[in-house]
Design a protein around this motif. Structure first.
Motif, mmCIF file in Angstrom:
data_model
loop_
_atom_site.group_PDB
_atom_site.id
_atom_site.type_symbol
_atom_site.label_atom_id
_atom_site.label_comp_id
_atom_site.label_asym_id
_atom_site.label_seq_id
_atom_site.Cartn_x
_atom_site.Cartn_y
_atom_site.Cartn_z
ATOM 1 N N THR A 193 -45.596 4.144 6.671
ATOM 2 C CA THR A 193 -46.176 2.739 7.346
ATOM 3 C C THR A 193 -46.448 2.825 8.715
ATOM 4 O OG1 THR A 193 -43.932 1.512 8.488
ATOM 5 C CG2 THR A 193 -43.811 1.487 6.103
ATOM 6 N N ASN A 194 -47.094 2.291 9.484
ATOM 7 C CA ASN A 194 -47.090 2.213 10.834
ATOM 8 C C ASN A 194 -45.952 2.369 12.327
ATOM 9 O OD1 ASN A 194 -46.785 -0.931 10.220
ATOM 10 N ND2 ASN A 194 -48.507 -1.198 12.218
ATOM 11 N N LYS A 195 -44.855 2.054 11.664
ATOM 12 C CA LYS A 195 -43.231 1.713 12.163
ATOM 13 C C LYS A 195 -42.620 2.962 11.294
ATOM 14 C CE LYS A 195 -44.379 -2.541 13.955
ATOM 15 N NZ LYS A 195 -43.649 -4.296 13.754
ATOM 16 N N GLY A 196 -43.320 3.973 11.049
ATOM 17 C CA GLY A 196 -42.137 4.697 10.046
ATOM 18 C C GLY A 196 -41.982 4.448 9.006
ATOM 19 N N LEU A 197 -40.385 5.466 8.880
ATOM 20 C CA LEU A 197 -40.511 5.555 6.921
ATOM 21 C C LEU A 197 -39.596 4.010 6.134
ATOM 22 C CD1 LEU A 197 -40.719 7.454 4.861
ATOM 23 C CD2 LEU A 197 -38.230 9.016 5.398
ATOM 24 N N LYS A 208 -34.724 -3.505 -1.723
ATOM 25 C CA LYS A 208 -34.163 -4.058 -0.144
ATOM 26 C C LYS A 208 -34.454 -2.450 0.421
ATOM 27 C CE LYS A 208 -31.995 -7.235 -2.002
ATOM 28 N NZ LYS A 208 -31.647 -8.449 -0.672
ATOM 29 N N PHE A 209 -35.378 -3.104 1.820
ATOM 30 C CA PHE A 209 -35.077 -1.783 2.714
ATOM 31 C C PHE A 209 -34.804 -1.795 3.379
ATOM 32 C CE2 PHE A 209 -38.353 -4.513 1.126
ATOM 33 C CZ PHE A 209 -39.459 -4.223 -0.077
ATOM 34 N N VAL A 210 -34.536 0.263 3.475
ATOM 35 C CA VAL A 210 -33.657 0.985 4.382
ATOM 36 C C VAL A 210 -35.005 1.345 5.648
ATOM 37 C CG1 VAL A 210 -32.028 2.508 5.194
ATOM 38 C CG2 VAL A 210 -31.708 1.481 2.916
ATOM 39 N N PHE A 211 -34.790 1.241 6.853
ATOM 40 C CA PHE A 211 -35.079 1.349 7.623
ATOM 41 C C PHE A 211 -36.016 2.930 8.477
ATOM 42 C CE2 PHE A 211 -36.041 -2.956 7.387
ATOM 43 C CZ PHE A 211 -37.566 -2.887 6.692
ATOM 44 N N TYR A 212 -36.669 4.185 9.017
ATOM 45 C CA TYR A 212 -36.337 4.972 9.738
ATOM 46 C C TYR A 212 -37.651 4.799 10.732
ATOM 47 C CZ TYR A 212 -33.001 6.644 5.272
ATOM 48 O OH TYR A 212 -32.280 6.851 4.984
ATOM 49 N N PRO A 213 -37.262 3.645 12.049
ATOM 50 C CA PRO A 213 -38.029 4.217 12.929
ATOM 51 C C PRO A 213 -38.554 4.960 13.400
ATOM 52 C CG PRO A 213 -36.492 3.224 13.576
ATOM 53 C CD PRO A 213 -35.748 3.722 12.439
ATOM 54 N N PHE A 214 -39.668 5.160 14.014
ATOM 55 C CA PHE A 214 -40.093 6.641 15.145
ATOM 56 C C PHE A 214 -38.829 7.065 16.225
ATOM 57 C CE2 PHE A 214 -42.097 6.407 18.999
ATOM 58 C CZ PHE A 214 -42.764 7.706 18.864
ATOM 59 N N ASN A 215 -38.898 7.625 16.903
ATOM 60 C CA ASN A 215 -37.215 7.468 17.713
ATOM 61 C C ASN A 215 -37.829 8.970 18.421
ATOM 62 O OD1 ASN A 215 -35.627 7.563 19.102
ATOM 63 N ND2 ASN A 215 -33.678 6.988 17.554
ATOM 64 N N LEU A 222 -37.115 10.286 13.905
ATOM 65 C CA LEU A 222 -38.942 10.386 13.276
ATOM 66 C C LEU A 222 -39.391 10.637 14.963
ATOM 67 C CD1 LEU A 222 -41.295 10.742 11.500
ATOM 68 C CD2 LEU A 222 -40.830 8.019 11.587
ATOM 69 N N HIS A 223 -40.571 11.784 14.893
ATOM 70 C CA HIS A 223 -41.841 11.905 15.896
ATOM 71 C C HIS A 223 -42.666 11.639 15.034
ATOM 72 C CE1 HIS A 223 -38.791 14.691 17.121
ATOM 73 N NE2 HIS A 223 -39.802 14.697 18.395
ATOM 74 N N GLY A 224 -43.652 10.166 15.704
ATOM 75 C CA GLY A 224 -44.770 9.443 14.249
ATOM 76 C C GLY A 224 -44.516 8.340 14.463
ATOM 77 N N LYS A 225 -45.548 8.102 14.425
ATOM 78 C CA LYS A 225 -45.448 5.814 14.015
ATOM 79 C C LYS A 225 -46.031 6.136 12.365
ATOM 80 C CE LYS A 225 -44.575 3.843 18.412
ATOM 81 N NZ LYS A 225 -45.413 2.881 19.214
ATOM 82 N N LYS A 254 -29.079 13.850 4.599
ATOM 83 C CA LYS A 254 -28.300 13.691 6.177
ATOM 84 C C LYS A 254 -29.473 12.577 6.870
ATOM 85 C CE LYS A 254 -27.761 18.778 6.309
ATOM 86 N NZ LYS A 254 -27.937 19.942 7.484
ATOM 87 N N GLY A 255 -30.370 12.070 7.155
ATOM 88 C CA GLY A 255 -31.173 11.505 7.044
ATOM 89 C C GLY A 255 -31.837 11.337 8.606
ATOM 90 N N THR A 256 -32.073 13.234 8.557
ATOM 91 C CA THR A 256 -32.276 13.352 9.993
ATOM 92 C C THR A 256 -33.637 13.877 9.879
ATOM 93 O OG1 THR A 256 -31.409 15.253 9.252
ATOM 94 C CG2 THR A 256 -29.858 14.087 10.918
ATOM 95 N N PHE A 257 -34.743 13.602 10.713
ATOM 96 C CA PHE A 257 -35.725 14.447 11.153
ATOM 97 C C PHE A 257 -35.923 16.066 11.996
ATOM 98 C CE2 PHE A 257 -35.735 10.156 9.874
ATOM 99 C CZ PHE A 257 -36.629 10.296 8.946
ATOM 100 N N GLU A 258 -36.633 16.696 11.368
ATOM 101 C CA GLU A 258 -37.490 17.514 12.331
ATOM 102 C C GLU A 258 -38.877 17.524 12.679
ATOM 103 O OE1 GLU A 258 -36.489 22.359 13.005
ATOM 104 O OE2 GLU A 258 -36.240 21.541 11.217
ATOM 105 N N ALA A 259 -39.591 17.588 13.454
ATOM 106 C CA ALA A 259 -40.916 17.779 13.574
ATOM 107 C C ALA A 259 -40.744 19.067 13.989
ATOM 108 C CB ALA A 259 -41.455 16.958 14.618
ATOM 109 N N TYR A 260 -42.849 19.439 13.595
ATOM 110 C CA TYR A 260 -43.218 20.820 14.115
ATOM 111 C C TYR A 260 -44.785 19.830 14.259
ATOM 112 C CZ TYR A 260 -39.906 22.109 10.787
ATOM 113 O OH TYR A 260 -38.466 22.304 10.410
ATOM 114 N N THR A 261 -45.195 20.721 15.670
ATOM 115 C CA THR A 261 -46.446 19.786 16.334
ATOM 116 C C THR A 261 -46.982 21.281 16.551
ATOM 117 O OG1 THR A 261 -45.536 20.177 18.481
ATOM 118 C CG2 THR A 261 -45.689 18.171 17.038
#
Length: 453
Positions: A193-197, A208-215, A222-225, A254-261
């Motif tokens: 979405t425009n606000k995350g996963l 039922k929705f579980v939100f992973y917002p941009f952070n 999460l890196h990137g909206k 784990k519910g964790t993110f790792e960003a590569y840029t």
């Protein structure tokens, strides 16, 4: 047509001197197939900006574009277009964003304001569906195991439609633009979405929705909206393509993110599409070419672009497809390209050692220009106040100068090599008194690195 002389340089380029000027001929072996739009031609797409791609079991390629109808590229190369007839409820049949094959073999095409269902046997549309809001673009479409049609829209959120009972439900419509729908190997739905996963779980047949917002402030957030593509690799890891946060690796357990840029070698932090080859490498379409990323080393191994035969460096969001033979398809602003990953990788591995000359073209301080006396092995003594250095360099390979890449290191200051991409200059400021050695190496496009200069 008046040719005066022909010369082949050390890189294999052919220079032709004519009465009208000089021409450069670069012998390149092409492994990339192209499909584009040329007015009036039989073997031409009806529109250039390709968004949706699907290849059926008969090897026909179905294509949807931003300003054209659904079309099919037959195995003989002939292209057939299928505009919507007036006998069905009208929705704009151009601007096709996504193509999905139903269990019954029909094709679903999401478009402006809804979707169309196309019968591949009769070559006719049999159903159209329109969302309630006129400007609710359907960016993605999916049919679940129960035959329900999921639509990702920008203004109606998530739309789930039951075509048998003509029942429609809308979710997240007030706050979210939904770009991507993905169902993983465990039959769990994920929304980009425009606000995350967002994860979608069903409780008593209700989502039922579980939100992973941009952070981005959290290293494991999460890196990137905006998430326009979601891909599950062979090990079950989810990879997310974002428009401003690069590539995100999501560990579901784990519910964790790792960003590569761009810090990992990407040409752009705007990732458009994701595919994985048989070696486990991720092929990422971006707004500046295709990057091949190694999840193990966490680095970009190759970069491909127009110089390698692609129609454009600006690729479309989530416009990718991989067939059973391993052939990859990517849509871009100028059409559609396809290739076999092993062919492109083999082309790089077979590249000859770099023969082009690498030169330091300028060496200056704030007070004096030392360019005329500099050589690759010369020692220069500078006064203490000339401690800001400006160094320019160049690789004498003219096949595609914009793709020449450089890496340098100032011994006495740097502990490792700095990758400068295609930037051919550097500056060192406020250097402390001492002895320094400037080292430089280069490569052309995806070729091997030169020896140190």
């Amino acid at each position: 047509n008046d040719v005066h002389s022909i010369f082949r340089d050390h890189s294999g380029n052919i220079w032709i001197a004519t009465s009208e000027g000089a021409c450069l001929l670069t012998p390149v072996q092409r492994f990339v197939n192209s499909y584009t739009s040329t007015d009036g031609r039989l073997y031409s797409l009806p529109a250039k900006h390709v968004k949706a791609i699907y290849q059926d079991s008969a090897s026909n390629i179905w294509v949807g574009a931003y300003d054209g109808p659904l079309c099919k590229i037959n195995t003989d190369g002939k292209i057939m277009s299928y505009p919507l007839t007036d006998t069905l409820k009208y929705i704009p049949y151009k601007n096709i964003y996504s193509i999905f094959k139903k269990k019954n073999g029909n094709i679903l095409a999401s478009t402006l304001f809804g979707y169309m269902e196309f019968n591949v046997i009769t070559n006719r549309y049999i159903r159209t569906f329109r969302t309630t809001k006129n400007m609710a673009y359907a960016w993605d479409i999916f049919e679940d195991k129960n035959g329900l049609i999921w639509l990702a829209t920008n203004r109606s959120g998530l739309v789930i439609y039951d075509p048998v009972h003509n029942i429609k439900n809308e979710y997240l419509k007030t706050d979210y633009a939904v770009w991507k729908i993905f169902c993983d190997r465990d039959n769990i739905f994920w929304l980009g979405t425009n606000k995350g996963l967002i994860r979608v779980d069903f409780v008593n047949n209700s989502p039922k929705f579980v939100f992973y917002p941009f952070n981005s402030s959290n290293n494991h957030g999460l890196h990137g909206k905006n998430i326009f593509d979601i891909y599950e690799d062979k090990s079950g890891i989810l990879w997310l393509a974002t428009t401003e946060g690069g590539l995100n690796r999501f560990d579901k357990s784990k519910g964790t993110f790792e960003a590569y840029t761009t810090a990992n070698g990407f040409t752009s932090d705007c990732i458009c599409g994701i595919l994985q080859d048989n070696e486990g490498l991720l092929w990422l379409s971006t707004q500046e070419g295709i990057c091949v990323f190694d999840p193990l080393s966490k680095k970009v191994k190759y970069v491909f672009n127009k110089s390698d035969g692609f129609l454009s460096d600006m690729f479309s969001f989530c416009s990718r497809f991989k067939n059973q033979q391993g052939e990859m398809f990517f849509g871009n602003q100028s059409g559609l390209n396809s290739f076999y990953p092993d062919d492109l990788k083999k082309c790089v591995s077979n590249s000859k050692a770099l023969n082009a000359q690498l030169n330091i073209t300028s060496f200056k301080t704030l007070y004096k220009n030392y360019t005329n006396i500099i050589t690759s092995d010369q020692t220069i003594s500078l006064p203490f106040n000339e401690n800001t250095l400006f160094i320019d360099f160049a690789l004498m390979d003219f096949a595609d100068p914009a793709q020449n890449q450089f890496s340098y290191k100032l011994e006495g200051l740097d502990t490792g090599w700095y990758y400068a991409d295609n930037h051919h200059y550097t500056t060192f400021t406020d250097l402390s008194p001492g002895n320094y050695v400037f080292l430089l190496k280069a490569r052309s496009a995806n070729g091997p690195w030169s020896s140190k200069l």
